[in-house]
Design a protein around this motif. Structure first.
Motif, mmCIF file in Angstrom:
data_model
loop_
_atom_site.group_PDB
_atom_site.id
_atom_site.type_symbol
_atom_site.label_atom_id
_atom_site.label_comp_id
_atom_site.label_asym_id
_atom_site.label_seq_id
_atom_site.Cartn_x
_atom_site.Cartn_y
_atom_site.Cartn_z
ATOM 1 N N MET A 1 0.836 -1.209 0.000
ATOM 2 C CA MET A 1 0.000 0.000 0.000
ATOM 3 C C MET A 1 0.870 1.258 0.000
ATOM 4 S SD MET A 1 -3.248 -0.555 -0.064
ATOM 5 C CE MET A 1 -4.381 -1.926 0.067
ATOM 6 N N LYS A 2 1.953 1.197 0.739
ATOM 7 C CA LYS A 2 2.816 2.375 0.806
ATOM 8 C C LYS A 2 3.473 2.657 -0.553
ATOM 9 C CE LYS A 2 6.163 4.455 3.914
ATOM 10 N NZ LYS A 2 7.035 4.226 5.093
ATOM 11 N N LYS A 3 3.936 1.555 -1.220
ATOM 12 C CA LYS A 3 4.525 1.724 -2.551
ATOM 13 C C LYS A 3 3.505 2.276 -3.531
ATOM 14 C CE LYS A 3 8.012 -1.910 -2.102
ATOM 15 N NZ LYS A 3 8.445 -3.242 -2.611
ATOM 16 N N ARG A 4 2.305 1.671 -3.500
ATOM 17 C CA ARG A 4 1.272 2.149 -4.416
ATOM 18 C C ARG A 4 0.904 3.602 -4.133
ATOM 19 N NH1 ARG A 4 -3.450 -2.142 -4.193
ATOM 20 N NH2 ARG A 4 -4.402 -0.595 -5.583
ATOM 21 N N LEU A 5 0.868 3.927 -2.821
ATOM 22 C CA LEU A 5 0.539 5.297 -2.468
ATOM 23 C C LEU A 5 1.619 6.263 -2.978
ATOM 24 C CD1 LEU A 5 -1.400 7.175 -0.920
ATOM 25 C CD2 LEU A 5 -0.020 6.761 1.122
ATOM 26 N N ASP A 6 2.900 5.844 -2.856
ATOM 27 C CA ASP A 6 3.977 6.707 -3.369
ATOM 28 C C ASP A 6 3.868 6.885 -4.888
ATOM 29 O OD1 ASP A 6 4.978 6.985 -0.813
ATOM 30 O OD2 ASP A 6 6.345 5.279 -0.993
ATOM 31 N N GLU A 7 3.590 5.728 -5.560
ATOM 32 C CA GLU A 7 3.450 5.813 -7.021
ATOM 33 C C GLU A 7 2.281 6.702 -7.412
ATOM 34 O OE1 GLU A 7 3.094 1.859 -8.332
ATOM 35 O OE2 GLU A 7 5.205 1.333 -7.977
ATOM 36 N N GLU A 8 1.178 6.508 -6.705
ATOM 37 C CA GLU A 8 -0.003 7.300 -7.026
ATOM 38 C C GLU A 8 0.230 8.776 -6.737
ATOM 39 O OE1 GLU A 8 -2.738 6.423 -8.498
ATOM 40 O OE2 GLU A 8 -2.166 4.308 -8.686
ATOM 41 N N THR A 9 0.923 9.062 -5.624
ATOM 42 C CA THR A 9 1.215 10.477 -5.326
ATOM 43 C C THR A 9 2.138 11.089 -6.391
ATOM 44 O OG1 THR A 9 2.966 9.676 -3.853
ATOM 45 C CG2 THR A 9 0.888 10.265 -2.833
ATOM 46 N N GLN A 10 3.134 10.268 -6.882
ATOM 47 C CA GLN A 10 4.024 10.777 -7.932
ATOM 48 C C GLN A 10 3.260 11.042 -9.225
ATOM 49 O OE1 GLN A 10 7.211 11.447 -7.266
ATOM 50 N NE2 GLN A 10 7.459 12.355 -9.308
ATOM 51 N N THR A 11 2.411 10.062 -9.598
ATOM 52 C CA THR A 11 1.595 10.257 -10.810
ATOM 53 C C THR A 11 0.666 11.440 -10.643
ATOM 54 O OG1 THR A 11 0.046 8.630 -9.939
ATOM 55 C CG2 THR A 11 1.707 7.839 -11.520
ATOM 56 N N ARG A 12 0.169 11.599 -9.456
ATOM 57 C CA ARG A 12 -0.736 12.734 -9.224
ATOM 58 C C ARG A 12 0.016 14.054 -9.375
ATOM 59 N NH1 ARG A 12 -4.365 14.021 -3.818
ATOM 60 N NH2 ARG A 12 -5.387 15.864 -4.684
ATOM 61 N N LEU A 13 1.247 14.078 -8.857
ATOM 62 C CA LEU A 13 2.025 15.309 -8.998
ATOM 63 C C LEU A 13 2.307 15.616 -10.471
ATOM 64 C CD1 LEU A 13 4.593 14.820 -6.066
ATOM 65 C CD2 LEU A 13 2.743 16.507 -6.172
ATOM 66 N N ASP A 14 2.650 14.528 -11.239
ATOM 67 C CA ASP A 14 2.884 14.734 -12.675
ATOM 68 C C ASP A 14 1.637 15.240 -13.375
ATOM 69 O OD1 ASP A 14 5.445 13.856 -12.259
ATOM 70 O OD2 ASP A 14 4.983 11.760 -12.800
ATOM 71 N N VAL A 15 0.512 14.600 -13.023
ATOM 72 C CA VAL A 15 -0.750 15.018 -13.651
ATOM 73 C C VAL A 15 -1.086 16.443 -13.269
ATOM 74 C CG1 VAL A 15 -3.222 14.571 -13.684
ATOM 75 C CG2 VAL A 15 -1.621 12.694 -13.932
ATOM 76 N N GLU A 16 -0.810 16.784 -11.997
ATOM 77 C CA GLU A 16 -1.097 18.154 -11.568
ATOM 78 C C GLU A 16 -0.220 19.162 -12.337
ATOM 79 O OE1 GLU A 16 -0.583 18.249 -7.379
ATOM 80 O OE2 GLU A 16 -2.583 17.381 -6.949
ATOM 81 N N LYS A 17 1.054 18.754 -12.555
ATOM 82 C CA LYS A 17 1.927 19.654 -13.338
ATOM 83 C C LYS A 17 1.404 19.822 -14.764
ATOM 84 C CE LYS A 17 6.206 18.766 -10.825
ATOM 85 N NZ LYS A 17 7.564 18.159 -10.887
ATOM 86 N N GLU A 18 1.058 18.676 -15.389
ATOM 87 C CA GLU A 18 0.501 18.754 -16.739
ATOM 88 C C GLU A 18 -0.774 19.570 -16.754
ATOM 89 O OE1 GLU A 18 -0.022 14.815 -18.099
ATOM 90 O OE2 GLU A 18 2.124 14.394 -18.310
ATOM 91 N N LEU A 19 -1.588 19.379 -15.715
ATOM 92 C CA LEU A 19 -2.834 20.130 -15.628
ATOM 93 C C LEU A 19 -2.553 21.616 -15.503
ATOM 94 C CD1 LEU A 19 -5.925 19.956 -15.460
ATOM 95 C CD2 LEU A 19 -5.696 19.724 -12.977
#
Length: 673
Positions: free
Chosen positions: A371-389
Motif C-alpha cells: 500500500m505504501k509503494k502504491r501510495l507513493d506511485e499514485e502520489t508521484q503520478t498525481r504530482l505529474d498530472v497536476e503539473k501537466e494540468l
C-alpha cells in the motif's frame, strides 16, 4: 412430701385427735372397721375388689343412701392411681431414678392405667364376643399431636405384637420412656367432648373430672427415667390384675369392747401429744425449708430467665451467622463461577486474538508495504498530472487571451468593414450621381479628369476591400482553429480531471484502509491491556476469595463452638428444669402439708351435738367422725369419703365439702402441669 416411719403409719390417721374419750372411741371404731376387712384377695375384675375396699358394716350400709356404682368405681380407681403413683415415686427415690421393666411398682402402674383406660369404654362388635380395647383411643392422639406419630408407627412395625391390646401396652411404655404420657393425656382431656365421646359411655373415668386429676398425677412421672425393653416382653397376654397387697396392711381380725377402746385411747394420748409436738416441730422445719426452697426457686428462675435470654441471644447470633455464612458461601460460589467463566472466556479470546494477530501480522506488514509503494506511485503520478494540468491550464488561459484579442480584432475589423461598406455604398451612390452627371454633361472635359481620378480611387478602394475580405476570411479560419483547439483542450482537461478523480478515490480508499488497520491495531492493543488488567483484577479477587474462605472456616469454627456451648446450655437448662420441677413438687407438697396443719383446727367432741353438714343430732346409731382435713365433726353419711392427704401415708376420712375442694385442687394442679 411428708416423711413418715413405718411405726407411725398405722397411727398417722389419729395424730390430730383430741384427748377426749369419745374421739378415742370413734377412732377405735374406724380401726375396727378397717380391721374387719377380709384377707387380701385378687379377684378378676377391678370393680369387685374396689367394692370390697369401700364396703362398710352392713347395718350402716342399709341406712346410707344409695350411690352411683360408676361414681364409686371412679373414686376407687382414682385412689388406687394415687397410691400406685406415690409408691412408684417413693420406690424410684429409694432405688434410683432409672427403673426397668422388672420393677414391680412400675408393672402395677401400667396395670392400673389399663384399668383406667378400659373403664366405661364402648365394646366393639366381634364375631364371638364384644371386644374392649383402647388402642383406637391412643390412635386418636396421633391426629391431635403430630409428634405422637413416631410412637404409633414404631408400635405398628413391631412384628411380635399381634393384638390391639399389645400395641396399646407398647404405646404406653414408649410414651412413659419419652416422658410424654402426661402431655398426651392432657390433650385427650382437653378434647374429650369431641374425641372421647364416641369411645366411652357417659360416666366413664376418661370423660369425667377424675380423668383430669389422673392427667395431673401423671406429670409427676416426668422425674423418673425408665428403661423398658418392649421387644422382649410378651404384651399380648390377657388383662393384668392389681396386687393390693403392696398398698394395704394385713392385720388380724380382733374385736374390742367400747371400754377397752376408751382405755386404749387414753393410753395412747401421751403418744398422740408427742406426735403433735413432733408435727409442730416438723411444720416449723418444713416452713423453713419451704422458704429456702422458695428463695432457691426464685434464684433458679432468675438464672433460668438469664440463661434463656443468653440462649435466645446465642440462637439469634447463630441464625445471623448462619445467614451470613450462607450469603458469603453463595457469594463465594458466584464469584468463583463468574471468575472461572470469565478467565476461561478471556483465555479463549486471548488465544484467538493472538492467533489472528500472529497470522495477520505478516500479511498486514506485506500489505502495508504494498500500500505504501502504491501510495507513493499514485502520489508521484498525481504530482505529474497536476503539473501537466497546470501547464494545460496555462495554455488554456493563453489561448483564451489570444481568443479574446482575436475577437477584439475581429470586432474592430468588422467595424472597419462596416464603415468601409458604408463608405463604399456612399462612393457607389456618389459614382451613380457622378455617372448621372456625366451622362448629363458628356461634353465637359473636367468631368472626365475627375471621373478618372475617382475611378482610380474606386479601384484602390476595391483592392482594399478585397484585402479586408481576405484578412477577414483568414481571421475566421483562425477563429475556427482556435475553437477546435479550445474544444480539444477542454476534452483533455476533462480526461485529466477524471483520471485525477479516480486517483483521488483510490488514494482515499487506501487511506481509509490504512486508518482502519491502524485503528484495529490500536483496539487490539487496548483489548490486550484490558485483558491484562482483568487478569490482574481476577487474581486480586481470587486472593480475596481465599481470604473469605479462611474467614468462613474461622466463622464455621466459631459456629461449632457456639453450637456446642448452646447444646451445653440446653442440657444445663434441661437439668435445671428437672430440678426445678422436683423442687416445685416438693414445695407444693410441703405447702399443702403446712396449709393442712395450719388450717385444720381440731374440733372438740363436747362442742359438737349435731352434724356440721346435715345438722342432724348425734346418737348411738349416728356416731361422730372427725374430718381429717378441716377438723370438724360430721356424721357417717356426710363424711363417708377417703382422700390422700400430705399428713398421712394412706387415704383418710374427709367430709363431702373437703372432698370436692381437694378434687378441684388436684384438677387445677393437673391442668397447670
Amino acid at each position: 412430701m411428708v416423711l413418715t416411719t413405718p411405726t407411725n403409719m398405722a397411727t398417722s390417721v389419729s395424730k390430730q385427735d383430741d384427748a377426749s374419750s369419745n374421739d378415742a372411741q370413734n377412732d377405735a371404731h374406724v380401726s375396727t372397721a378397717s380391721s374387719n376387712w377380709p384377707e387380701p384377695v385378687i379377684p378378676s375384675s377391678v370393680s369387685s375388689i374396689l367394692s370390697i375396699l369401700t364396703e362398710k358394716n352392713p347395718e350402716r350400709k342399709l341406712k346410707r343412701p344409695r350411690r352411683d356404682p360408676k361414681t364409686i368405681e371412679r373414686a376407687n380407681l382414682l385412689n388406687i392411681c394415687k397410691l400406685v403413683i406415690k409408691e412408684l415415686l417413693d420406690s424410684s427415690l429409694s432405688h434410683g431414678r432409672m427403673l426397668d421393666d422388672e420393677h414391680v411398682p412400675l408393672q402395677q402402674f401400667f396395670v392400673v392405667l389399663e384399668h383406667v383406660l378400659r373403664h366405661g369404654i364402648k365394646p366393639r362388635k366381634g364375631l364371638l364376643r364384644d371386644k374392649k380395647d383402647f388402642w383406637c383411643v391412643l390412635e386418636m392422639v396421633e391426629k391431635l399431636v403430630p409428634e405422637a406419630s413416631e410412637i404409633s408407627t414404631s408400635v405398628r412395625d413391631m412384628p411380635h405384637i399381634k393384638t390391639p391390646l399389645g400395641r396399646a401396652r407398647a404405646w404406653l411404655r414408649l410414651a412413659t420412656m419419652q416422658k410424654t404420657l402426661a402431655d398426651y393425656f392432657k390433650v385427650l382431656m382437653e378434647k374429650k367432648d369431641v374425641v372421647l365421646s364416641e369411645f366411652y359411655d357417659p360416666g366413664a373415668m376418661m370423660v369425667e373430672d377424675e380423668g383430669m386429676v389422673i392427667a395431673g398425677l401423671l406429670v409427676g412421672l416426668n422425674v423418673i427415667d425408665c428403661n423398658i425393653c418392649v421387644k422382649e416382653e410378651d404384651l399380648d397376654q390377657p388383662m393384668g390384675v392389681i396386687d393390693f397387697s403392696l398398698y394395704l396392711k394385713d392385720t388380724r381380725l380382733h374385736d374390742q369392747s367400747p371400754d377397752e377402746e376408751s382405755a386404749e385411747g387414753k393410753s395412747k394420748m401421751a403418744t398422740i401429744l408427742d406426735q403433735k409436738n413432733y408435727l409442730e416441730e416438723l411444720n416449723r422445719h418444713l416452713n423453713a425449708t419451704v422458704t429456702n426452697l422458695q428463695q432457691k426457686m426464685e434464684t433458679s428462675q432468675t438464672t433460668n430467665a438469664l440463661m434463656k435470654e443468653d440462649l435466645a441471644i446465642s440462637k439469634n447470633t447463630i441464625l445471623t451467622l448462619q445467614e451470613e455464612n450462607a450469603a458469603l458461601e453463595a457469594e463465594k460460589n458466584a464469584l468463583l463461577q463468574g471468575a472461572q467463566k470469565q478467565m476461561e472466556a478471556n483465555k479463549q479470546d486471548i488465544e484467538i486474538e493472538r492467533e489472528t494477530y500472529q497470522t495477520s501480522r505478516a500479511g498486514l506488514d506485506e500489505m502495508y508495504g504494498d500500500m505504501k509503494k502504491r501510495l507513493d506511485e499514485e502520489t508521484q503520478t498525481r504530482l505529474d498530472v497536476e503539473k501537466e494540468l497546470e501547464l494545460q491550464i496555462g495554455m488554456k488561459q493563453e489561448m483564451e487571451m489570444a481568443l479574446r484579442i482575436l475577437e477584439k480584432d475581429i470586432h474592430e475589423k468588422q467595424d472597419t468593414m462596416i464603415s468601409l461598406r458604408k463608405q463604399l455604398e456612399e462612393i457607389k451612390t456618389i459614382n451613380l450621381e457622378l455617372y448621372q452627371k456625366l451622362q448629363v454633361s458628356n461634353n465637359h472635359k473636367s468631368c472626365d479628369q475627375s471621373l478618372k481620378h475617382k475611378t482610380e480611387l474606386v479601384t484602390k478602394l476595391e483592392d482594399k476591400t478585397s484585402q479586408l475580405v481576405t484578412t477577414l476570411k483568414d481571421m475566421e479560419r483562425r477563429l475556427k482553429q482556435a475553437d477546435s483547439d479550445k474544444i480539444a483542450a477542454e476534452e483533455t482537461a476533462r480526461k485529466l480531471g477524471q483520471v485525477i478523480a479516480d486517483k483521488d478515490c483510490k488514494r482515499t480508499a487506501l487511506e481509509t484502509d490504512l486508518r482502519i488497520e491502524r485503528e484495529w491495531r490500536g483496539t487490539l492493543q487496548k483489548t490486550l491491556e484490558q485483558e491484562k488488567e482483568a487478569t490482574a483484577q481476577l487474581q486480586a479477587e481470587y486472593t480475596q476469595v481465599k481470604e473469605v474462605e479462611k474467614e468462613y472456616k474461622s466463622l464455621q469454627k466459631m459456629h461449632e463452638n457456639l453450637q456446642q456451648t448452646c447444646e451445653e446450655q440446653e442440657r444445663t437448662l434441661a437439668e435445671l428444669g428437672s430440678h426445678l420441677s422436683e423442687s416445685k413438687l416438693k414445695v407444693e407438697d410441703m405447702r399443702e402439708a403446712s396449709q393442712a396443719t395450719k388450717e385444720a383446727a381440731w374440733m372438740s367432741d363436747k362442742d359438737a351435738s349435731q352434724c356440721s353438714s346435715c345438722n342432724k343430732e348425734f346418737s348411738i346409731a349416728r356416731r361422730k367422725h372427725h374430718c381429717r382435713n378441716c377438723g370438724e365433726i360430721f356424721c357417717n353419711e356426710c363424711s363417708d369419703n377417703k382422700m390422700p392427704l400430705p399428713s398421712s401415708a394412706k387415704p383418710v376420712r374427709v367430709c363431702d365439702t373437703c372432698q370436692t375442694v381437694l378434687l378441684q385442687r388436684y384438677s387445677s394442679a393437673g391442668s397447670k402441669a
